[in-house]
Scaffold this motif. Sequence first.
Motif, PDB file in Angstrom:
ATOM      1  N   THR A   1      -6.618 -14.826  20.535  1.00  8.41           N
ATOM      2  CA  THR A   1      -5.228 -15.265  20.672  1.00  8.41           C
ATOM      3  C   THR A   1      -4.726 -14.989  22.078  1.00  8.41           C
ATOM      4  N   LEU A   2      -5.022 -13.805  22.605  1.00  3.97           N
ATOM      5  CA  LEU A   2      -4.608 -13.468  23.967  1.00  3.97           C
ATOM      6  C   LEU A   2      -5.197 -14.472  24.957  1.00  3.97           C
ATOM      7  N   VAL A   3      -6.475 -14.768  24.827  1.00  2.45           N
ATOM      8  CA  VAL A   3      -7.133 -15.695  25.750  1.00  2.45           C
ATOM      9  C   VAL A   3      -6.558 -17.102  25.602  1.00  2.45           C
ATOM     10  N   THR A   4      -6.415 -17.575  24.391  1.00  3.09           N
ATOM     11  CA  THR A   4      -5.907 -18.929  24.152  1.00  3.09           C
ATOM     12  C   THR A   4      -4.485 -19.086  24.664  1.00  3.09           C
ATOM     13  N   GLU A   5      -3.618 -18.154  24.329  1.00  5.14           N
ATOM     14  CA  GLU A   5      -2.215 -18.228  24.753  1.00  5.14           C
ATOM     15  C   GLU A   5      -2.094 -18.127  26.273  1.00  5.14           C
ATOM     16  N   SER A   6      -2.881 -17.259  26.872  1.00  7.11           N
ATOM     17  CA  SER A   6      -2.824 -17.097  28.326  1.00  7.11           C
ATOM     18  C   SER A   6      -3.379 -18.317  29.049  1.00  7.11           C
ATOM     19  N   ALA A   7      -4.458 -18.886  28.535  1.00  9.45           N
ATOM     20  CA  ALA A   7      -5.062 -20.045  29.180  1.00  9.45           C
ATOM     21  C   ALA A   7      -4.185 -21.290  29.053  1.00  9.45           C
ATOM     22  N   ALA A   8      -3.382 -21.359  27.998  1.00  8.97           N
ATOM     23  CA  ALA A   8      -2.509 -22.518  27.804  1.00  8.97           C
ATOM     24  C   ALA A   8      -1.473 -22.624  28.917  1.00  8.97           C
ATOM     25  N   ARG A   9      -1.062 -21.502  29.430  1.00 10.02           N
ATOM     26  CA  ARG A   9      -0.120 -21.443  30.547  1.00 10.02           C
ATOM     27  C   ARG A   9      -0.500 -20.230  31.389  1.00 10.02           C
ATOM     28  N   PRO A  10      -1.463 -20.384  32.287  1.00  9.98           N
ATOM     29  CA  PRO A  10      -1.961 -19.221  33.028  1.00  9.98           C
ATOM     30  C   PRO A  10      -0.825 -18.452  33.716  1.00  9.98           C
ATOM     31  N   PRO A  11      -0.727 -17.166  33.402  1.00 11.29           N
ATOM     32  CA  PRO A  11       0.347 -16.340  33.955  1.00 11.29           C
ATOM     33  C   PRO A  11      -0.015 -15.788  35.328  1.00 11.29           C
ATOM     34  N   GLY A  12       0.965 -15.152  35.948  1.00 12.16           N
ATOM     35  CA  GLY A  12       0.727 -14.446  37.200  1.00 12.16           C
ATOM     36  C   GLY A  12       0.232 -13.029  36.969  1.00 12.16           C
ATOM     37  N   LEU A  13       0.262 -12.597  35.689  1.00 12.38           N
ATOM     38  CA  LEU A  13      -0.131 -11.229  35.343  1.00 12.38           C
ATOM     39  C   LEU A  13      -0.325 -11.141  33.841  1.00 12.38           C
ATOM     40  N   ILE A  14      -1.364 -10.406  33.427  1.00 10.38           N
ATOM     41  CA  ILE A  14      -1.551 -10.055  32.023  1.00 10.38           C
ATOM     42  C   ILE A  14      -1.489  -8.541  31.936  1.00 10.38           C
ATOM     43  N   VAL A  15      -0.611  -8.045  31.062  1.00 11.62           N
ATOM     44  CA  VAL A  15      -0.447  -6.606  30.857  1.00 11.62           C
ATOM     45  C   VAL A  15      -0.855  -6.267  29.430  1.00 11.62           C
ATOM     46  N   VAL A  16      -1.778  -5.323  29.293  1.00  9.88           N
ATOM     47  CA  VAL A  16      -2.211  -4.841  27.991  1.00  9.88           C
ATOM     48  C   VAL A  16      -1.732  -3.399  27.871  1.00  9.88           C
ATOM     49  N   SER A  17      -0.949  -3.130  26.831  1.00 11.94           N
ATOM     50  CA  SER A  17      -0.434  -1.781  26.606  1.00 11.94           C
ATOM     51  C   SER A  17      -0.914  -1.297  25.248  1.00 11.94           C
ATOM     52  N   THR A  18      -1.401  -0.081  25.212  1.00  8.70           N
ATOM     53  CA  THR A  18      -1.881   0.472  23.955  1.00  8.70           C
ATOM     54  C   THR A  18      -1.476   1.934  23.836  1.00  8.70           C
ATOM     55  N   VAL A  19      -1.105   2.334  22.630  1.00  9.55           N
ATOM     56  CA  VAL A  19      -0.735   3.735  22.405  1.00  9.55           C
ATOM     57  C   VAL A  19      -1.470   4.343  21.217  1.00  9.55           C
ATOM     58  N   ASN A  20      -2.382   3.589  20.595  1.00  4.41           N
ATOM     59  CA  ASN A  20      -3.071   4.135  19.425  1.00  4.41           C
ATOM     60  C   ASN A  20      -4.311   4.952  19.769  1.00  4.41           C
ATOM     61  N   GLY A  21      -4.683   5.012  21.046  1.00  8.92           N
ATOM     62  CA  GLY A  21      -5.814   5.828  21.454  1.00  8.92           C
ATOM     63  C   GLY A  21      -7.163   5.143  21.401  1.00  8.92           C
ATOM     64  N   HIS A  22      -7.194   3.828  21.196  1.00  5.41           N
ATOM     65  CA  HIS A  22      -8.469   3.118  21.113  1.00  5.41           C
ATOM     66  C   HIS A  22      -8.680   2.125  22.253  1.00  5.41           C
ATOM     67  N   GLY A  23      -7.857   2.225  23.272  1.00  6.22           N
ATOM     68  CA  GLY A  23      -7.967   1.298  24.393  1.00  6.22           C
ATOM     69  C   GLY A  23      -9.290   1.382  25.128  1.00  6.22           C
ATOM     70  N   ALA A  24      -9.788   2.590  25.344  1.00  9.42           N
ATOM     71  CA  ALA A  24     -11.049   2.743  26.071  1.00  9.42           C
ATOM     72  C   ALA A  24     -12.204   2.111  25.308  1.00  9.42           C
ATOM     73  N   GLU A  25     -12.106   2.071  23.974  1.00 10.89           N
ATOM     74  CA  GLU A  25     -13.160   1.468  23.157  1.00 10.89           C
ATOM     75  C   GLU A  25     -13.034  -0.050  23.075  1.00 10.89           C
ATOM     76  N   GLU A  26     -11.809  -0.559  22.873  1.00 12.06           N
ATOM     77  CA  GLU A  26     -11.616  -1.983  22.605  1.00 12.06           C
ATOM     78  C   GLU A  26     -11.346  -2.835  23.839  1.00 12.06           C
ATOM     79  N   ALA A  27     -10.768  -2.245  24.849  1.00 15.00           N
ATOM     80  CA  ALA A  27     -10.312  -3.040  25.993  1.00 15.00           C
ATOM     81  C   ALA A  27     -11.424  -3.651  26.840  1.00 15.00           C
ATOM     82  N   PRO A  28     -12.593  -3.039  26.992  1.00 10.07           N
ATOM     83  CA  PRO A  28     -13.620  -3.701  27.802  1.00 10.07           C
ATOM     84  C   PRO A  28     -13.985  -5.095  27.279  1.00 10.07           C
ATOM     85  N   ALA A  29     -14.109  -5.242  25.968  1.00  7.25           N
ATOM     86  CA  ALA A  29     -14.430  -6.565  25.406  1.00  7.25           C
ATOM     87  C   ALA A  29     -13.287  -7.538  25.656  1.00  7.25           C
ATOM     88  N   LEU A  30     -12.061  -7.057  25.572  1.00  2.00           N
ATOM     89  CA  LEU A  30     -10.890  -7.891  25.856  1.00  2.00           C
ATOM     90  C   LEU A  30     -10.933  -8.383  27.299  1.00  2.00           C
TER      91      LEU A  30
END
Length: 156
Positions: free
Chosen positions: A53-82
């Motif tokens: 969804t992030l890729v599709t929505e962003s590609a539909a209207r390419p932004p000047g910046l993508i910001v990913v914010s996480t507070v559940n403590g799993h960013g280091a595990e999940e974010a590389p694939a993102l």
Amino acid sequence: MYVRHQPSESPPHAVLSTIPSDSHTWNLLFLQLVLEEQGWEVTNLGACVPVSTLVTESAARPPGLIVVSTVNGHGAEEAPALARAVRAEPALAQVPLVIGGKLDTRGATGPDARPELTDAGFDAVLTGPNAVPRLLALLDSLSQRAHGRVHAHAAR
């Protein structure tokens, strides 16, 4: 007669998201307000955003910046694939991509996860007490870049 002046260029556009497992929204609302205060138009995708969804929505209207914010403590595990998925989309390959928040369950704010995240495609990893000032510096550098000014990469 009053003539309404339109800005010569539209405001910069940012896409704001979490990682797929993160159901928190207060961080997204805070960041949306920060970005909007700095003159950015924000598409806030909300919580538990699938990578596709992030890729599709962003590609539909390419932004000047993508910001990913996480507070559940799993960013280091999940974010590389993102990040790899974002970078694999040609329309998003050069879009600045940043992540911040609580990236692990220890609450570490040091650079432990940074090499893996930057190697995966993030341009900046913003954690700890300087995260918001560093984001503001990054926004300023992107604004200067858009206006053709030379700048230092503020987020690194």
